[in-house]
Design a protein around this motif. Structure first.
Motif, mmCIF file in Angstrom:
data_model
loop_
_atom_site.group_PDB
_atom_site.id
_atom_site.type_symbol
_atom_site.label_atom_id
_atom_site.label_comp_id
_atom_site.label_asym_id
_atom_site.label_seq_id
_atom_site.Cartn_x
_atom_site.Cartn_y
_atom_site.Cartn_z
ATOM 1 N N GLU A 1 0.838 -1.192 0.000
ATOM 2 C CA GLU A 1 0.000 0.000 0.000
ATOM 3 C C GLU A 1 0.875 1.245 0.000
ATOM 4 N N TYR B 1 -0.532 -0.555 -6.358
ATOM 5 C CA TYR B 1 -0.418 -2.015 -6.329
ATOM 6 C C TYR B 1 -1.516 -2.692 -7.137
ATOM 7 N N LYS B 2 -2.761 -2.290 -6.842
ATOM 8 C CA LYS B 2 -3.897 -3.016 -7.406
ATOM 9 C C LYS B 2 -3.961 -2.892 -8.923
ATOM 10 N N SER B 3 -3.850 -1.682 -9.410
ATOM 11 C CA SER B 3 -3.987 -1.530 -10.857
ATOM 12 C C SER B 3 -2.759 -2.076 -11.585
ATOM 13 N N GLU C 1 -3.196 -5.874 -11.996
ATOM 14 C CA GLU C 1 -4.114 -6.199 -13.089
ATOM 15 C C GLU C 1 -3.453 -6.005 -14.443
#
Length: 937
Positions: free
Chosen positions: A432, A447-449, A452
């Motif tokens: 994060e 991180y999240k994008s 993906e």
RNA sequence: GCGGGUGUGGUGAAAUUGGUAGACACGCUAGAUUUAGGAUCUAGUGCUUCACGGCGUGGGGGUUCGAGUCCCUUCACCCGCACCA
């Protein structure tokens, strides 16, 4: 009439046994309830007071459920294959079957003394051929199955063969070995029989393969991961090394995800679930393929952080990685070989011991970054495991501390891909609060994008894919031992063939010595004659009658966990000679409602047995995908060891308080020679061991005081307390209640006999309500309201506490109840009778006896649970805490039927005279119904 | 390092939803009764003070009229996993 527990307990134990009071039957309209204990391994030492703790608790549950109107199944048996009996056999030549039987008889005697309500007609022994023939049968079922990933379940191997015949294996999605060859239908159909079998082995749920195993030279056998603790064997503490061997394994990995997911539906403790989750070790990430400069093969890595792919500055392979030999450059060859040799020479323990030191060597080869094309040096390092992921990692020093340390140590480049983060001191490993930089198409992402996006790109560019990895390994199933289930297999041209079902059980042959053969084969290699089923002699191939043997039999045996992985199903129909268990019984009892046992089996038995259950479920042999809905882990009862202190190098022993600055060696002494004040009986000590005859003892206050320490109960520490002794002195009912009284059931606690008199007194007090000064004093007169109130309070409290498994507070509640009834001199039948039913799960003999004396002819065990009547205990008044400006306060006892206005009026009146207000009128009275009265002055 | 758990008298421990902390039991202290067989009964027992009172649930802080219980923080111990990418 005194409370003569010895007579009473003997009488009822004999009665229950002869009447088969607790025999369970499937023919019942009552709802079923299955209470299971983890069956014991019958060791030579017999039971100590720690063993029955769980059995007592589960017996209380079982008996309680019978009162509540359930049809209860409460069986017991023995996990009777195992190492100690075999070790003993090696030392003494005594056949393990003989020692095992002796031990079982001793266990049975001890268990019988404690009044358990087991249905002994359903006893199982895993070492009995009538049992292990079905263990062998299940082994064959697994052998005849594969895991179909499309259906996400196990299916018969016959279905797979049909598919191979039609379309080969290209489209088959199944859980199989990585080295499985690819073929089409035409190729399959021309394979000869043996070749086909070879292929099928890559798919079977139990399969034979060369695997790196944990080899324990001292025990002469392979061990499973859960049988190794801190790098040494769990049993005996012997060193363990790695070895490649041809072994049977079970495809536990195929079930990793289901074993994880189905935990959610189980009523197990969080600790237990966490342990299994941890062991299964699911991690989500990606596989990335790196091209290797001047080499045709690709280097595949697994990472949980594909988002950091632009931070890769080197690669690390496990020393055992197959690519290492192929890619190492000529000038690095010596260094690499030297390094591998060094690493291979280390035992597991050594490797674990120095996790801090960093080691590695450059291979001389380079990989190419899939997105930037940059050259990346390939290293090998000890910190990478061959067995996890792909055995290779992409190193991102800025995002992983180990990679960081390695990079610093060897002066490798560090690319900071975290915008504005200082990584001079260490890696930034959070997921994060960062955005990526120097990261190509991931620039500026979080991180999240980034996750993906990078997985999309990897898959689009065909240089990787999103994937899930499990830490859980397949379970190695071969043991080079004698005292275990023979594996029902033989070999034809080195290809394993199952014995026909009709040949089961394949009985353990007798051998002369319980050691490996001179050629290094397992002990079964010594068998001259196999004891197969008499009727089927011809069918069973013999391995070594003279030299005409055609088909050698498998010489390994099954591991300890085999027999315990399905015994809970066998209990449902334990005497079935035709099937492993009949469908009718299986459908009636379904699964275990309450499973009691130690948490040490979290990653062993409790995982393997779930695995077998799921296989049997997939194949349609059971209709429950989980066999134990609820598990409770009882804590361990620890020993309270006693020590005397020997002055170093002398034969002088000083009392604990005089040790002072003396250099002393503490020596265990038997706890039975020490009284409650820690005072040692020197005469007994001198009789106990000759050595002490001439020793000198330095006393304090004319006494020798021992030191105490809480340790695991064990014979060698002389801190074992035998339940038989307690039964002799206080009786089984007292023992049962005291063990429950000791503290919360799930907590570890040291044994201390000192407090037992309190519980014993309770039973005597209760007895005295029935017998006043030796005369029967029970009356039929209507009970006082006070007594009724006590009875119903007790019913309520005990019921709630039993649901919460708070057995210790149940015992306290009984004590309070009897204290109060004694004070009231209550001897009403209508009060005492329901109390007996309530107490009978805890003190069954005691209650059964008084129940009979009250004139009942049926066992109390099935008497209906007393009905709780709330109206008998409802309070007429309620407590109201009163506060002034939230500061001082007193408590008013007010009638329940008062309204808010009435309460205000009373409060006004009360407060006028109270010192707190000094006569002034309150400004405001706040009443929170049922809670508080707040007066603002 | 990660995950789980536990900290309450001399001891084992209680305390549904925040509501008289320490129930119950051991031990201890007095006393009674009876004396043989591990007897029974009564009273007392968190710390401190002669007392009124004050202080008390590992430590510190917070929310609340009120915290063992809820929140933050910290310490100690136990268990499991651990160079798991």
């Amino acid at each position: 009439m005194n409370y003569n527990f010895q007579e009473i307990e003997k009488k009822w134990q004999a009665h229950w046994a002869s009447q088969k009071t607790f025999r369970a039957s499937e023919n019942s309209d009552l709802p079923k309830y299955y209470v299971l204990d983890m069956f014991p391994y019958p060791s030579g030492a017999g039971l100590h007071v720690g063993h029955p703790l769980g059995y007592i608790a589960s017996d209380i549950i079982a008996r309680h459920r019978r009162h509540l109107g359930f049809n209860v199944l409460h069986p017991q048996g023995y996990d009777s294959f195992g190492l100690p009996a075999e070790q003993y056999a090696i030392q003494t030549g005594q056949h393990p079957a003989k020692t095992t039987t002796t031990n079982i008889n001793r266990y049975r005697e001890q268990l019988d003394r404690m009044g358990f309500s087991f249905d002994w007609d359903r006893e199982v022994r895993t070492s009995d051929p009538s049992y292990y023939r079905w263990t062998q049968w299940i082994f064959l079922k697994l052998f005849e199955s594969y895991y179909d990933l499309d259906a996400d379940k196990a299916k018969p191997i016959a279905a797979l063969i049909l598919r191979f015949e039609k379309e080969g294996n290209k489209k088959v999605k199944a859980h199989c070995d990585p080295e499985t060859p690819v073929f089409d239908a035409a190729q399959w159909n021309v394979f000869d029989l043996l070749e086909k079998q070879k292929v099928l082995l890559h798919y079977r749920l139990t399969y034979l393969s060369f695997t790196e195993v944990n080899w324990c030279p001292a025990l002469g056998t392979v061990l499973a991961n859960d049988e190794i603790v801190n790098g040494v064997s769990e049993r005996g503490g012997h060193p363990v090394t790695k070895k490649k061997m041809r072994q049977w394994s079970m495809r536990l990995g195929a079930y990793a995800n289901r074993l994880l997911e189905d935990l959610n539906d189980l009523d197990w403790s969080d600790a237990l679930k966490e342990m299994q989750k941890n062991w299964i070790g699911k991690s989500v990430g990606a596989n990335i393929y790196f091209k290797i400069e001047n080499h045709p093969e690709k280097l595949e890595v697994f990472t949980t952080r594909p988002d950091t792919v632009f931070g890769v500055s080197y690669m690390t392979l496990a020393p055992e990685h197959t690519l290492v030999k192929k890619i190492t450059s000529v000038d690095q060859q010596k260094a690499v070989e030297g390094y591998i040799e060094k690493v291979a020479g280390k035992s597991d323990r050594e490797r674990q011991a120095d996790v801090k030191s960093i080691s590695g060597v450059f291979t001389g080869a380079h990989a190419l970054h899939p997105f930037t094309g940059q050259r990346i040096p390939i290293w090998i390092g000890e910190y990478v495991f061959a067995g996890y992921g792909t055995g290779a990692v992409m190193a991102v020093p800025s995002g992983d501390q180990r990679d960081f340390d390695f990079a610093i140590h060897f002066g490798l480049p560090i690319i900071n891909i975290f915008k504005g983060k200082d990584i001079s001191q260490g890696a930034f490993s959070d997921k994060e609060n960062f955005v990526l930089t120097h990261s190509g198409f991931l620039e500026g992402m979080d991180y999240k994008s980034a996750m993906e996006k990078v997985i999309y790109e990897l898959e689009y560019q065909k240089c990787g894919e999103g994937t899930v990895n499990f830490r859980l390994r397949d379970a190695i199933f071969s043991r080079q031992r004698y005292w275990g289930e023979p594996i029902p297999m033989y070999f034809k041209n080195d290809i394993p063939i199952p014995l026909p079902e009709a040949c089961l059980p394949l009985k353990l042959p007798d051998i002369e010595k319980y050691l490996p053969t001179e050629e290094g084969k397992p002990p079964l290699g010594r068998a001259k004659k196999w004891a197969w089923d008499e009727a089927q002699q011809e069918v069973v191939p013999n391995n070594r009658i003279d030299h005409q043997t055609v088909f050698p039999l498998e010489l390994n045996t099954m591991p300890g966990w085999a027999g315990s992985s399905w015994y809970f199903n066998r209990y449902m129909d334990a005497q079935n000679k035709k099937e492993w268990a009949g469908q009718e019984a299986l459908k009636y009892w379904k699964n275990v409602d309450f499973y009691m046992g130690g948490s040490e089996h979290a990653t062993g038995h409790l995982l393997y047995s779930r695995f077998w259950q799921k296989v049997l479920f997939d194949l349609g042999h059971v209709d429950q995908k989980e066999y134990a809905k609820k598990i409770v882990n009882q804590g361990m009862i620890l020993g309270n060891s006693a020590f005397i202190y020997r002055k170093k190098g002398t034969h002088t022993y000083v009392s604990k308080g005089l040790v002072g600055d003396n250099v002393v060696e503490p020596i265990h002494v038997d706890v039975s020679m020490v009284n409650a004040q820690d005072e040692l009986d020197l005469d007994e000590l001198k009789q106990w061991q000759q050595d002490f005859q001439h020793a000198e003892f330095v006393l304090e206050n004319k006494k020798y005081i021992v030191g105490r320490e809480v340790e695991k109960m064990s014979k060698s520490k002389y801190n074992v307390v035998n339940p038989d002794e307690i039964c002799d002195t206080y009786g089984a009912d007292t023992l049962r209640m005291y063990e429950m009284f000791l503290g919360p059931i799930e907590q570890d606690k040291p044994w201390n006999t000192a407090g037992i008199s309190g519980v014993h007194n309770f039973l005597k007090k209760f007895w005295r309500l029935f017998y006043h000064q030796n005369d029967w004093s029970v009356t039929d007169t209507p009970p006082q309201t006070e007594s009724l109130k006590i009875l119903h309070q007790t019913i309520k409290k005990v019921s709630v506490d039993l649901d919460r498994l708070s057995f210790n507070t149940c015992v306290s509640t009984f004590m309070i109840c009897i204290n109060e009834l004694t004070a009231l001199k209550c001897s009403n039948k209508s009060i005492l009778e329901p109390l007996l039913v309530l107490l009978s799960p805890f003190a069954p003999h005691f209650c059964e006896e008084l129940w009979e004396r009250l004139g009942h002819t049926q066992s109390i065990a099935f008497a209906p649970y007393p009905v709780y009547d709330a109206s008998k205990i409802i309070e007429k008044t309620k407590k109201y805490p009163v506060s002034f400006n939230g500061k001082m306060r007193f408590t008013l006892h007010l009638s329940l039927d008062l309204g808010v206005e009435d309460i205000k009026e009373i409060v006004m009146k009360e407060t006028q005279t109270s010192d707190q207000l000094k006569g002034a009128a309150p400004k405001k009275i706040i009443i929170v119904p049922g809670k508080i009265i707040n007066i603002v002055v």
